[in-house]
Design a protein around this motif. Structure first.
Motif, short mmCIF file in Angstrom:
data_model
loop_
_atom_site.label_atom_id
_atom_site.label_comp_id
_atom_site.label_asym_id
_atom_site.label_seq_id
_atom_site.Cartn_x
_atom_site.Cartn_y
_atom_site.Cartn_z
N ILE A 21 2.71 -4.57 -4.22
CA ILE A 21 3.14 -3.88 -3.01
C ILE A 21 3.45 -4.92 -1.92
O ILE A 21 2.56 -5.64 -1.47
CB ILE A 21 2.05 -2.91 -2.53
N TYR A 23 4.54 -4.16 1.13
CA TYR A 23 4.63 -3.40 2.38
C TYR A 23 3.45 -3.85 3.24
O TYR A 23 2.29 -3.55 2.92
CB TYR A 23 4.54 -1.90 2.06
N PRO A 27 -2.92 -1.40 2.35
CA PRO A 27 -4.11 -2.17 1.97
C PRO A 27 -3.92 -2.92 0.65
O PRO A 27 -4.75 -3.74 0.27
CB PRO A 27 -5.20 -1.09 1.84
N GLN A 68 11.28 -1.69 -6.57
CA GLN A 68 11.02 -0.28 -6.24
C GLN A 68 11.22 -0.11 -4.74
O GLN A 68 10.49 -0.71 -3.95
CB GLN A 68 9.60 0.08 -6.66
N SER A 125 -0.58 7.92 -1.19
CA SER A 125 -1.34 8.98 -0.51
C SER A 125 -2.48 9.51 -1.37
O SER A 125 -3.45 10.06 -0.84
CB SER A 125 -0.41 10.16 -0.18
N GLY A 147 2.43 10.01 -7.53
CA GLY A 147 1.78 10.78 -6.47
C GLY A 147 0.47 11.38 -6.92
O GLY A 147 0.46 12.47 -7.51
N GLY A 148 -0.62 10.68 -6.65
CA GLY A 148 -1.94 11.26 -6.86
C GLY A 148 -2.33 11.53 -8.30
O GLY A 148 -3.28 12.27 -8.54
O1 LIG Z 1 0.14 2.18 -2.56
C1 LIG Z 1 0.56 1.88 -1.43
O2 LIG Z 1 -0.19 1.38 -0.59
C2 LIG Z 1 1.99 2.10 -1.09
C3 LIG Z 1 2.41 1.81 0.19
C4 LIG Z 1 3.73 1.99 0.54
C5 LIG Z 1 4.65 2.48 -0.37
C6 LIG Z 1 4.24 2.79 -1.65
C7 LIG Z 1 2.92 2.63 -2.02
N1 LIG Z 1 2.48 2.97 -3.29
C8 LIG Z 1 3.20 3.77 -4.20
O3 LIG Z 1 2.93 5.14 -3.93
C9 LIG Z 1 3.08 5.89 -5.12
C10 LIG Z 1 2.00 6.94 -5.24
O4 LIG Z 1 0.72 6.42 -5.17
P1 LIG Z 1 -0.62 7.34 -5.32
O5 LIG Z 1 -0.84 7.58 -6.79
O6 LIG Z 1 -0.39 8.61 -4.58
O7 LIG Z 1 -1.70 6.50 -4.74
C11 LIG Z 1 3.13 4.87 -6.25
O8 LIG Z 1 4.47 4.79 -6.69
C12 LIG Z 1 2.76 3.55 -5.64
O9 LIG Z 1 3.48 2.49 -6.21
#
Ligand SMILES: O=C(O)c1ccccc1N[C@@H]1O[C@H](COP(=O)(O)O)[C@@H](O)[C@H]1O
Length: 196
Positions: A21, A23, A27, A68, A125, A147-148
């Motif tokens: 990541i 970004y 964290p 990505q 999230s 996503g989760g």
């Molecule tokens: O995980 C992060 O901190 C993040 C920050 C900014 C953009 C993407 C990020 N993660 C991506 O989010 C999705 C879903 O994650 P989760 O399973 O809901 O925790 C995943 O593609 C991560 O690569």
């Protein structure tokens, strides 16, 4: 992922891709290469609305195989990255069918789409969205479901079918702390996922 030893262990589980990541507000942010980098798994760099120079710098430093794009990047921006040789995964945040309308504008420029839960902070999230919305997606680009996804998702994932579904993205729900994966939890999950 952030830690070399943790990456090495995770890779032994026959994972296809491992993500980094880039970004700064996350964290999970990383900017220096860990002391072990994946050899078999493809290296994915996750960016949110970054300029091309930043992507190029990290792609070079980390030997990234995929970029990505997890922000509001335009089709034109994707076209320009693709024309510079990058393989792209474009993320779309989903909460209703309308969120799928713009994906077709990106088809020519992306190797994969990634469908994630719409949230305040772009990604990570830990929340799921209603996957049945994706039955409205009838494009040609394969997609990753995100996503989760959590250790208890295996049964629901086995029951979710789509002709373009190419894989699952495991993130925050499989961590011991941000950036560190719980390899045992992933191993058990994959065993359950692969059950008939
Ligand atoms: O995980 C992060 O901190 C993040 C920050 C900014 C953009 C993407 C990020 N993660 C991506 O989010 C999705 C879903 O994650 P989760 O399973 O809901 O925790 C995943 O593609 C991560 O690569």
């Amino acid at each position: 992922m952030q830690d070399g030893e943790n990456i090495r262990k995770t890779e032994t589980l026959n994972i296809d891709m491992i993500g980094f990541i880039f970004y700064p507000k996350s964290p999970r942010y990383i900017y220096e290469m860990p002391d072990y980098m994946p050899v078999h798994a493809r290296r994915v760099g996750v960016f949110v609305n970054e300029p091309r120079q930043t992507i190029e710098m990290f792609a070079d430093r980390f030997g990234l195989n995929f970029i990505q794009l997890h922000g509001h990047e335009s089709p034109e921006y994707c076209r320009s990255l693709q024309s510079n040789g990058f393989k792209l995964i474009k993320t779309f945040s989903i909460s209703c069918i309308k969120d799928l309308h713009s994906v077709y504008d990106y088809e020519k420029y992306c190797n994969y789409f990634l469908f994630d839960t719409k949230c305040q902070q772009y990604g990570g999230s830990g929340n799921q969205f209603d996957w049945s919305i994706l039955h409205a997606y009838n494009g040609n680009v394969p997609f990753l479901l995100s996503g989760g996804i959590n250790p208890y998702s295996a049964k629901a994932l086995r029951e979710f079918h789509h002709p373009r579904l190419a894989g699952y993205d495991l993130n925050s729900r499989f961590e011991t702390k941000p950036g560190r994966k719980d390899t045992e939890r992933i191993r058990l999950f994959l065993n359950e996922l692969r059950q008939q």
